[in-house]
Scaffold this motif. Structure first.
Motif, short mmCIF file in Angstrom:
data_model
loop_
_atom_site.label_atom_id
_atom_site.label_comp_id
_atom_site.label_asym_id
_atom_site.label_seq_id
_atom_site.Cartn_x
_atom_site.Cartn_y
_atom_site.Cartn_z
N SER A 187 6.13 -13.76 34.02
CA SER A 187 7.08 -12.67 33.80
C SER A 187 8.52 -13.18 33.85
CB SER A 187 6.88 -11.59 34.86
OG SER A 187 7.82 -10.54 34.70
N GLY A 194 8.72 -13.24 30.01
CA GLY A 194 8.91 -11.81 29.80
C GLY A 194 7.71 -10.97 30.17
N THR A 195 7.94 -9.66 30.23
CA THR A 195 6.92 -8.71 30.68
C THR A 195 5.72 -8.66 29.75
OG1 THR A 195 8.62 -7.36 31.74
CG2 THR A 195 6.50 -6.31 31.29
N ALA A 235 3.38 -11.55 30.25
CA ALA A 235 2.76 -11.47 31.57
C ALA A 235 1.67 -10.40 31.59
CB ALA A 235 3.81 -11.17 32.63
N ASN A 236 1.89 -9.30 30.88
CA ASN A 236 0.87 -8.25 30.81
C ASN A 236 -0.37 -8.73 30.06
OD1 ASN A 236 2.19 -6.27 32.31
ND2 ASN A 236 3.27 -5.45 30.53
N PHE A 288 0.15 -5.88 37.36
CA PHE A 288 1.22 -5.16 36.65
C PHE A 288 2.43 -4.97 37.56
CE2 PHE A 288 3.36 -1.17 35.59
CZ PHE A 288 3.70 -1.39 34.26
N VAL A 328 4.28 -8.13 37.88
CA VAL A 328 5.04 -8.38 36.66
C VAL A 328 6.29 -7.50 36.59
CG1 VAL A 328 4.98 -8.13 34.14
CG2 VAL A 328 3.05 -9.17 35.34
N LYS A 329 6.10 -6.22 36.86
CA LYS A 329 7.19 -5.25 36.74
C LYS A 329 8.32 -5.52 37.73
CE LYS A 329 8.08 -0.26 36.65
NZ LYS A 329 8.72 -0.27 35.33
N TYR A 330 7.95 -5.92 38.94
CA TYR A 330 8.95 -6.15 39.98
C TYR A 330 9.07 -7.62 40.34
CZ TYR A 330 8.43 -1.11 40.37
OH TYR A 330 8.37 0.25 40.09
N ALA A 331 8.94 -8.48 39.33
CA ALA A 331 8.92 -9.93 39.55
C ALA A 331 10.16 -10.43 40.27
CB ALA A 331 8.76 -10.65 38.20
#
Length: 227
Positions: A53, A57-58, A61-62, A186, A189-192
């Motif tokens: 991530s 990028g997100t 990573a997703n 997730f 990833v979102k709050y990496a």
């Protein structure tokens, strides 16, 4: 008289449907809970998600998270099959239930020790230039802890008479485990960036909670077996 009998028959069907729905949704919850909680502490899988991530990028990573989650399907199914075989052999089941107590006690101690450690670094984790989905599948297959973890989880639920081995129940348990795994990845990833900055305190709080939870599971299993 016929109307009363028919009404009673309908009520029985309604109660049966409610019981079935409660059973499958509870197994979905347990699958979600065990996979989410089991993956919540920093490990190679979720720290790789964090690293991808930050580096790529997100979206990438997703894709990695999807790859990891897909492999959970055969892992949980294998764990359930093994557990069903064990459940059909009471002597083996009793031995493994006792072993499960030891495992949960060890996990409780492990999480307690981990809660005392300092901030975990992600700089040393390398992400290859492969497709993230393939990377997720590969690393998840290499995770040898998954099948034993889910096996012990199913054994614990079966000991407490909270697990059913019919196809529908297993499907919902597997679905819960897959979504639980993806959800925690997730969140990583979102709050990496936030996790990277606060990994130390976050890890200590979470691992201390996990230490308590696994200790309680061990205690409940002891009560079920010996009291």
């Amino acid at each position: 008289m016929a109307f009363a009998s028919q009404s009673l028959h309908i009520c029985d069907k309604v109660f049966l449907l409610i019981f079935l729905l409660m059973t499958i949704f509870s197994l979905f919850f347990f699958g979600f809970f065990f996979s989410f909680v089991g993956s919540i502490t920093p490990s190679m899988l979720n720290m790789t998600a964090l690293k991808i991530s930050l580096d790529k990028g997100t979206a990438e990573a997703n894709r990695y998270a999807i790859g990891v989650s897909l492999v959970v399907i055969p892992q949980v199914i294998i764990a359930v099959i093994l557990t069903k075989y064990i459940a059909e052999n009471p002597s083996i089941l009793e031995t493994l239930e006792k072993a499960g107590i030891v495992i949960f006690i060890l996990l409780s101690y492990y999480f307690y020790k981990e809660s005392k450690k300092n901030k975990i670094q992600v700089d040393g984790i390398k992400t290859k230039n492969e497709k993230p989905l393939l990377t997720g599948v590969t690393l998840s297959f290499l995770n040898m802890f998954a099948i034993p973890f889910f096996s012990v989880s199913v054994i614990a639920l079966d000991t407490l008479e909270l697990f059913h081995f019919d196809v529908l129940s297993v499907i919902f348990f597997v679905l819960g485990a897959v979504i639980g795994t993806f959800s925690i990845l997730f969140l990583y990833v979102k709050y990496a960036k936030i996790i990277q900055q606060k990994t130390g305190k976050l890890t200590k709080d979470i691992t201390l909670l996990l230490s308590i939870l696994t200790g309680l599971v061990a205690l409940f299993t002891v009560i079920k077996l010996f009291i």
